[in-house]
Structures are given as C-alpha cells and as structure tokens.
Design a protein around this motif. Structure first.
Motif, mmCIF file in Angstrom:
data_model
loop_
_atom_site.group_PDB
_atom_site.id
_atom_site.type_symbol
_atom_site.label_atom_id
_atom_site.label_comp_id
_atom_site.label_asym_id
_atom_site.label_seq_id
_atom_site.Cartn_x
_atom_site.Cartn_y
_atom_site.Cartn_z
ATOM 1 N N THR A 59 -59.713 -66.954 -27.446
ATOM 2 C CA THR A 59 -58.516 -67.032 -26.838
ATOM 3 C C THR A 59 -58.006 -66.155 -25.471
ATOM 4 N N SER A 60 -59.474 -65.089 -25.569
ATOM 5 C CA SER A 60 -58.997 -64.412 -24.105
ATOM 6 C C SER A 60 -59.164 -64.971 -22.589
ATOM 7 N N GLU B 73 -52.527 -62.184 -18.280
ATOM 8 C CA GLU B 73 -53.387 -60.632 -18.322
ATOM 9 C C GLU B 73 -53.857 -60.498 -16.814
ATOM 10 N N GLU C 117 -48.461 -58.660 -24.371
ATOM 11 C CA GLU C 117 -49.752 -59.832 -24.927
ATOM 12 C C GLU C 117 -48.972 -60.759 -25.235
ATOM 13 N N THR D 6 -65.634 -66.764 -22.468
ATOM 14 C CA THR D 6 -65.163 -65.495 -22.672
ATOM 15 C C THR D 6 -64.843 -63.835 -22.024
ATOM 16 N N ASN D 7 -64.468 -62.948 -22.409
ATOM 17 C CA ASN D 7 -64.668 -61.600 -21.818
ATOM 18 C C ASN D 7 -64.516 -60.688 -23.136
ATOM 19 N N ASP D 8 -64.890 -61.993 -24.152
ATOM 20 C CA ASP D 8 -65.279 -60.305 -25.621
ATOM 21 C C ASP D 8 -66.490 -60.712 -25.623
#
Length: 128
Positions: free
Chosen positions: A9-10, A17, A55, A98-100
């Motif tokens: 998702t990120s 973003e 968002e 990912t950035n998570d």
C-alpha cells in the motif's frame, strides 16, 4: 525467468504522497520485472480512498495504478502486510516494495530483498 516485484500500500501511494515516479524508479533499480500486488492491498487502498484528503487521493491513485499496471494475486491472508509476507515466504516475490519499517523487517527475515525510499524521491534495495 521474470522478476516479480510485489508492491504494498505505501509503495502504491508514493507517487502522490512522496512525489516518487514509482515505475520509473523500479525500472532503474530492477530493470525488467512484473509488478504484482496481493488483493488485500487493493482492499486497503479502497478503504483509505474513502477517507478523502491527501491520503484518500494518494490511495485512489494507488488503487488505479495497481489495477492498471500490476498483476493482482489472491492470497490466503486477508491482511495486506500478512499477504505480502506470505508471497515472500512462498517464493513468489523476488522483491517487495514498501516504506513500512515493520513490514520491511518481516520481509527481510523471510529472505527477500526490500526496495524502499532512499533520500527524497529515489528507491534503493536492502538485501536480507
């Protein structure tokens, strides 16, 4: 053999973003690849898009990118992060984007490299 790059998702929200040219950056980092995302990521993006604001806009764009540019795959897991880890553990993913940080650690533990933001708008790979 095709390189499979699984996006979370990120990652799919980065273009709005973080002003990242996601697919151009993946072309630069990986070369030739099959962008893939699990179905639970589409569900998460859909839910986030309903919130509105930046968002919501980022999630709407991410959802559109996923449906237009990615191979969407079904997983046993219904939670997006767990679905990405499942794909990593099953050897489906050659890379996960990912950035998570918590997800990054789980994917690296599964032995799969992670592509994440480095600097302002460039992607780089972290090896397990």
């Amino acid at each position: 053999m095709t390189t499979t790059v699984v996006l979370d998702t990120s990652a799919l929200m980065m273009p709005v973003e973080l002003d990242v040219r996601l697919f151009d950056e993946l072309d630069r980092v990986v070369g030739s690849y099959e962008p893939t995302t699990p179905q639970p990521v589409l569900e998460e993006l859909r839910r986030l898009s309903e919130r509105g604001g930046e968002e919501g806009t980022a999630a709407t764009v991410g959802h559109d990118l996923a449906t237009e540019r990615c191979l969407v795959v079904d997983t046993e897991e219904s939670y997006a992060d767990d679905a990405l880890v499942e794909l990593a553990r099953e050897g489906v993913a050659d890379y996960v984007v990912t950035n998570d940080l918590a997800l990054r650690d789980r994917v690296l533990e599964a032995g799969i490299p992670v592509i994440a933001l480095r600097g302002r708008n460039k992607l780089a790979t972290t090896q397990p």
